[in-house]
Scaffold this motif. Structure first.
Motif, PDB file in Angstrom:
ATOM      1  N   HIS A  83       0.896  -0.976  -0.120  1.00 50.89           N
ATOM      2  CA  HIS A  83      -0.015   0.118  -0.037  1.00 50.89           C
ATOM      3  C   HIS A  83       0.818   1.238  -0.087  1.00 50.89           C
ATOM      4  CE1 HIS A  83      -2.654   2.996   1.659  1.00 50.89           C
ATOM      5  NE2 HIS A  83      -3.653   2.393   0.802  1.00 50.89           N
ATOM      6  N   LEU A  84       0.385   1.972  -0.929  1.00 50.54           N
ATOM      7  CA  LEU A  84       1.335   3.448  -1.044  1.00 50.54           C
ATOM      8  C   LEU A  84       0.308   4.672  -0.833  1.00 50.54           C
ATOM      9  CD1 LEU A  84       3.401   5.534  -1.843  1.00 50.54           C
ATOM     10  CD2 LEU A  84       3.041   5.091  -4.213  1.00 50.54           C
ATOM     11  N   THR A  85       0.635   5.454   0.038  1.00 47.59           N
ATOM     12  CA  THR A  85      -0.237   6.677   0.329  1.00 47.59           C
ATOM     13  C   THR A  85       0.801   7.915  -0.278  1.00 47.59           C
ATOM     14  OG1 THR A  85      -1.362   5.896   2.040  1.00 47.59           O
ATOM     15  CG2 THR A  85      -1.532   8.171   1.795  1.00 47.59           C
ATOM     16  N   ALA A  86       0.041   8.761  -1.310  1.00 50.49           N
ATOM     17  CA  ALA A  86       0.822  10.054  -1.780  1.00 50.49           C
ATOM     18  C   ALA A  86       0.081  11.285  -1.211  1.00 50.49           C
ATOM     19  CB  ALA A  86       0.654  10.013  -3.012  1.00 50.49           C
ATOM     20  N   GLU A  87       0.736  11.949  -0.084  1.00 49.23           N
ATOM     21  CA  GLU A  87       0.023  12.944   0.552  1.00 49.23           C
ATOM     22  C   GLU A  87      -0.025  14.394  -0.478  1.00 49.23           C
ATOM     23  OE1 GLU A  87       2.087  13.230   4.141  1.00 49.23           O
ATOM     24  OE2 GLU A  87       0.912  11.427   4.901  1.00 49.23           O
ATOM     25  N   ILE A  88      -1.010  14.919  -0.418  1.00 50.14           N
ATOM     26  CA  ILE A  88      -1.256  16.388  -1.036  1.00 50.14           C
ATOM     27  C   ILE A  88      -0.818  17.353  -0.406  1.00 50.14           C
ATOM     28  CG2 ILE A  88      -2.644  17.600  -2.861  1.00 50.14           C
ATOM     29  CD1 ILE A  88      -4.241  15.131  -3.297  1.00 50.14           C
ATOM     30  N   ASP A  89       0.154  18.196  -0.638  1.00 47.67           N
ATOM     31  CA  ASP A  89       0.544  19.620   0.223  1.00 47.67           C
ATOM     32  C   ASP A  89      -0.234  20.564  -0.562  1.00 47.67           C
ATOM     33  OD1 ASP A  89       1.684  21.289   1.330  1.00 47.67           O
ATOM     34  OD2 ASP A  89       3.884  21.153   0.950  1.00 47.67           O
ATOM     35  N   PRO A  90      -1.352  21.176  -0.220  1.00 42.24           N
ATOM     36  CA  PRO A  90      -1.894  22.395  -0.508  1.00 42.24           C
ATOM     37  C   PRO A  90      -0.974  23.548  -0.823  1.00 42.24           C
ATOM     38  CG  PRO A  90      -3.370  21.226   1.048  1.00 42.24           C
ATOM     39  CD  PRO A  90      -2.037  20.706   1.118  1.00 42.24           C
ATOM     40  N   LEU A  91      -0.039  23.896   0.046  1.00 41.79           N
ATOM     41  CA  LEU A  91       0.800  24.919   0.336  1.00 41.79           C
ATOM     42  C   LEU A  91       1.878  24.878  -0.938  1.00 41.79           C
ATOM     43  CD1 LEU A  91       1.337  25.480   3.717  1.00 41.79           C
ATOM     44  CD2 LEU A  91      -0.260  26.604   2.591  1.00 41.79           C
ATOM     45  N   ALA A  92       2.047  23.727  -1.521  1.00 45.09           N
ATOM     46  CA  ALA A  92       3.127  23.453  -2.455  1.00 45.09           C
ATOM     47  C   ALA A  92       2.711  24.330  -3.700  1.00 45.09           C
ATOM     48  CB  ALA A  92       3.353  22.097  -2.748  1.00 45.09           C
ATOM     49  N   PHE A  93       1.326  24.182  -4.056  1.00 44.71           N
ATOM     50  CA  PHE A  93       0.889  24.953  -5.308  1.00 44.71           C
ATOM     51  C   PHE A  93       1.085  26.439  -5.219  1.00 44.71           C
ATOM     52  CE2 PHE A  93      -1.898  21.197  -5.224  1.00 44.71           C
ATOM     53  CZ  PHE A  93      -1.943  20.759  -6.223  1.00 44.71           C
ATOM     54  N   LEU A  94       1.251  26.872  -3.990  1.00 46.60           N
ATOM     55  CA  LEU A  94       1.392  28.606  -3.854  1.00 46.60           C
ATOM     56  C   LEU A  94       3.023  28.840  -3.892  1.00 46.60           C
ATOM     57  CD1 LEU A  94      -0.990  29.270  -0.653  1.00 46.60           C
ATOM     58  CD2 LEU A  94      -1.396  29.498  -2.742  1.00 46.60           C
ATOM     59  N   THR A  95       3.838  27.862  -3.679  1.00 44.39           N
ATOM     60  CA  THR A  95       5.240  27.925  -3.604  1.00 44.39           C
ATOM     61  C   THR A  95       5.985  27.387  -5.002  1.00 44.39           C
ATOM     62  OG1 THR A  95       5.892  26.127  -2.158  1.00 44.39           O
ATOM     63  CG2 THR A  95       5.476  28.236  -1.025  1.00 44.39           C
ATOM     64  N   GLY A  96       5.045  26.810  -5.849  1.00 41.67           N
ATOM     65  CA  GLY A  96       5.657  26.330  -7.030  1.00 41.67           C
ATOM     66  C   GLY A  96       6.343  25.039  -6.880  1.00 41.67           C
ATOM     67  N   ARG A  97       6.082  24.495  -5.792  1.00 44.28           N
ATOM     68  CA  ARG A  97       6.786  23.022  -5.572  1.00 44.28           C
ATOM     69  C   ARG A  97       5.978  21.893  -6.025  1.00 44.28           C
ATOM     70  NH1 ARG A  97       6.875  21.914  -0.747  1.00 44.28           N
ATOM     71  NH2 ARG A  97       5.497  23.472   0.079  1.00 44.28           N
ATOM     72  N   SER A  98       6.545  20.652  -5.736  1.00 43.37           N
ATOM     73  CA  SER A  98       5.645  19.410  -6.289  1.00 43.37           C
ATOM     74  C   SER A  98       4.587  19.382  -5.211  1.00 43.37           C
ATOM     75  CB  SER A  98       6.734  18.435  -6.106  1.00 43.37           C
ATOM     76  OG  SER A  98       5.893  17.057  -6.270  1.00 43.37           O
TER      77      SER A  98
END
Length: 285
Positions: A83-98
């Motif tokens: 099982h793999l869980t890929a967590e989404i980082d909402p703040l990453a969109f604001l800083t241009g990161r993955s």
């Protein structure tokens, strides 16, 4: 209308939304794989999955995949996980990161072939040295190394926040039937990958003893080489022969009358004892 009624309705609505957020929603596997693969493709890794994919919104948004394999682009499989869980980082969109903030693997097997990890590690080194993004947080639980003959029950948590230059790692495992814990702090990968010395502090403990090291590390020019360490080390054990036998070394020593404590000198001249400890052990009653 009673003032309690709106509050009650809001509470019921919040509970309903929370219930929906904690539910796993089926999604198309292709989309989930493409999302989880984003940080991996930077280092020449590929992700495949044979199981179902799902999306969960709470407590943090994340995609989940079952029966996954991560392999190097040249072919060798590095990780097989249930099982793999890929967590989404909402703040990453604001800083241009993955947008992938972390990857969590539950159960599975890690490749025991050192050569299989050489190319991905070299790509990470080149990417970080070139000013690339930090790898996402990596978490493992219940994993084994190879067939698990020597190392199993691996739990690992490696975090390198984008706002920090230092990595922190914690691990626990069972090595040849003996449980052990390892902690690493203050290590600065950017300094290492740029050919500079990095401070670090490491500690390993097991039921019969422990090892602590506080100093600096320097990577060799070639990725396959061993790092050079300098600093202060402390090693203690209840039984030196048993500890040496556990790590696969002979112990041509007479039985110690008590716990052995070993201290390394704080400083060594360049070229003395590269990549290993220097000192002598003493027995304390």
């Amino acid at each position: 209308m009673s003032p309690r009624r709106p509050i009650l309705l809001l509470a019921i609505g919040a509970l309903a939304l929370a219930g929906l957020g904690l539910r796993d929603w089926p999604v198309e596997s292709r989309k989930a794989i493409a999302f989880a693969q984003r940080p991996l493709s930077t280092y020449g890794l590929t992700l495949t999955a044979d199981g179902q994919a799902s999306l969960r919104l709470l407590p943090f948004p994340s995609f989940s995949l079952a029966q996954v394999r991560i392999a190097d682009a040249s072919g060798p499989t590095l990780i097989e996980s249930r099982h793999l869980t890929a967590e989404i980082d909402p703040l990453a969109f604001l800083t241009g990161r993955s947008p992938v903030g972390g990857l969590r693997f539950d159960g599975g097997t890690l490749s025991a072939e050192r050569a299989a990890w050489a190319r991905p590690l070299a790509r990470i080194r080149e990417g970080v040295a070139g000013g690339g993004q930090h790898p996402p947080r990596l978490t493992l639980s219940g994993a084994t190394l190879g067939e698990g003959a020597d190392i199993k029950d691996i739990g690992l948590d490696v975090a390198w926040p984008f706002w920090s230059g230092a990595v922190e790692a914690k691990a626990h495992l069972t090595w040849r039937g003996v449980p052990a814990r390892i902690a690493l702090t203050r290590l600065r990968p950017s300094d290492l990958f740029e050919g500079q010395r990095s401070p670090f502090a490491a500690e390993a403990t097991w039921p019969g003893g422990g090892l602590a090291f506080d100093g600096t590390a320097l990577l060799p020019a070639e990725a396959a080489g061993s790092p050079s360490l300098s600093g202060r080390a402390r090693f203690q054990t209840n039984s030196l022969p048993e500890t040496l036998a556990w790590i696969g070394r002979d112990a041509p020593l007479s039985p110690s009358p008590g716990p052995s404590v070993w201290k390394a000198p704080s400083r060594r001249r360049a070229g003395r004892c590269p990549g290993r400890f220097c000192g002598s052990a003493r027995a304390t009653p």
